[in-house]
Scaffold this motif. Structure first.
Motif, mmCIF file in Angstrom:
data_model
loop_
_atom_site.group_PDB
_atom_site.id
_atom_site.type_symbol
_atom_site.label_atom_id
_atom_site.label_comp_id
_atom_site.label_asym_id
_atom_site.label_seq_id
_atom_site.Cartn_x
_atom_site.Cartn_y
_atom_site.Cartn_z
ATOM 1 N N SER A 135 -3.140 9.341 4.023
ATOM 2 C CA SER A 135 -2.312 8.391 4.777
ATOM 3 C C SER A 135 -3.118 7.627 5.828
ATOM 4 O O SER A 135 -2.800 6.474 6.130
ATOM 5 N N ARG B 288 6.645 8.729 -1.941
ATOM 6 C CA ARG B 288 6.505 7.699 -2.974
ATOM 7 C C ARG B 288 7.693 7.732 -3.933
ATOM 8 O O ARG B 288 8.238 6.695 -4.314
ATOM 9 N N GLY C 124 -3.971 -1.130 5.672
ATOM 10 C CA GLY C 124 -2.882 -1.907 6.254
ATOM 11 C C GLY C 124 -3.334 -2.680 7.472
ATOM 12 O O GLY C 124 -2.997 -3.850 7.649
ATOM 13 N N PHE D 27 2.916 -1.408 4.426
ATOM 14 C CA PHE D 27 2.923 0.014 4.086
ATOM 15 C C PHE D 27 4.059 0.746 4.790
ATOM 16 O O PHE D 27 4.526 0.316 5.842
ATOM 17 N N LEU E 295 -4.757 4.774 4.029
ATOM 18 C CA LEU E 295 -3.731 3.780 3.729
ATOM 19 C C LEU E 295 -3.503 2.890 4.952
ATOM 20 O O LEU E 295 -3.451 1.663 4.837
ATOM 21 N N LYS E 296 -3.409 3.477 6.123
ATOM 22 C CA LYS E 296 -3.169 2.715 7.353
ATOM 23 C C LYS E 296 -4.350 1.806 7.699
ATOM 24 O O LYS E 296 -4.157 0.710 8.211
ATOM 25 N N GLY F 114 -2.584 -1.001 -3.669
ATOM 26 C CA GLY F 114 -3.366 0.198 -3.402
ATOM 27 C C GLY F 114 -2.478 1.420 -3.361
ATOM 28 O O GLY F 114 -1.337 1.349 -2.916
ATOM 29 N N GLU F 115 -3.016 2.536 -3.872
ATOM 30 C CA GLU F 115 -2.326 3.820 -3.830
ATOM 31 C C GLU F 115 -3.277 4.824 -3.204
ATOM 32 O O GLU F 115 -4.457 4.866 -3.555
ATOM 33 N N PHE F 116 -2.764 5.641 -2.291
ATOM 34 C CA PHE F 116 -3.607 6.506 -1.485
ATOM 35 C C PHE F 116 -3.056 7.927 -1.397
ATOM 36 O O PHE F 116 -1.852 8.110 -1.233
ATOM 37 N N PRO G 49 1.729 5.597 -1.011
ATOM 38 C CA PRO G 49 1.195 6.916 -1.368
ATOM 39 C C PRO G 49 1.175 7.035 -2.898
ATOM 40 O O PRO G 49 1.894 6.311 -3.590
ATOM 41 N N THR G 50 0.382 7.949 -3.419
ATOM 42 C CA THR G 50 0.339 8.144 -4.873
ATOM 43 C C THR G 50 1.669 8.701 -5.365
ATOM 44 O O THR G 50 2.479 9.196 -4.593
ATOM 45 N N LEU H 295 0.887 -1.160 0.000
ATOM 46 C CA LEU H 295 0.000 0.000 0.000
ATOM 47 C C LEU H 295 0.924 1.209 0.000
ATOM 48 O O LEU H 295 1.775 1.337 0.876
#
Length: 134
Positions: free
Chosen positions: A64, A41, A71, A78, A67-68, A59-61, A34-35, A32
């Motif tokens: 944050s 990134r 995860g 991540f 994203l967690k 996955g890209e987020f 970051p964009t 997972l």
């Protein structure tokens, strides 16, 4: 304010699966991230290339926290700033599987003042330098 290395976190099962032989073990690991517009990134992508790691990006987020949450659900491992790794592990029930100082997370305080004058801003800046990154 400061900078720190980056930790790679995941659920206990994922951490146990990918901890051994870190960072080489990350090749093919579900990630997972970051964009691509995020500075972290870009640093991670350079590190992956240097280490010959090809993560399976699941996955890209931009967010944050989201994203967690993914995860925490075990969707993938991540990255997170090492300076706050303990808090993230406690809040999301995840474990560290590795850490690198070759990728850095940087933290900034942005002010319209050239020199910090406001007591609250000065206190935050000093606390970060001394406590979080000291």
């Amino acid at each position: 304010l400061g900078e720190c290395g980056v930790s790679i976190l995941g659920t206990k099962d994922l951490a146990d699966s990918y901890r051994q032989r870190f960072p080489a073990s990350l090749d093919g690991a579900p990630f997972l991230l970051p964009t691509s517009t995020a500075a972290l990134r870009r640093e991670l992508d350079h590190w992956f290339d240097a280490e010959d790691i090809r993560p399976a990006v699941v996955g890209e987020f931009d967010d944050s926290a989201l994203l967690k949450v993914f995860g925490e659900a075990g969707v993938g491992v991540f990255p997170a700033p090492s300076a706050i790794e303990r808090e993230i592990a406690q809040q999301y029930g995840v474990k560290r599987l590795g850490r690198t100082d070759e990728v850095t997370a940087r933290f900034y305080a942005i002010s319209v003042e050239r020199k910090l004058k406001h007591p609250a801003v000065v206190a935050i800046s000093e606390a970060a330098r001394e406590g979080l990154f000291g």
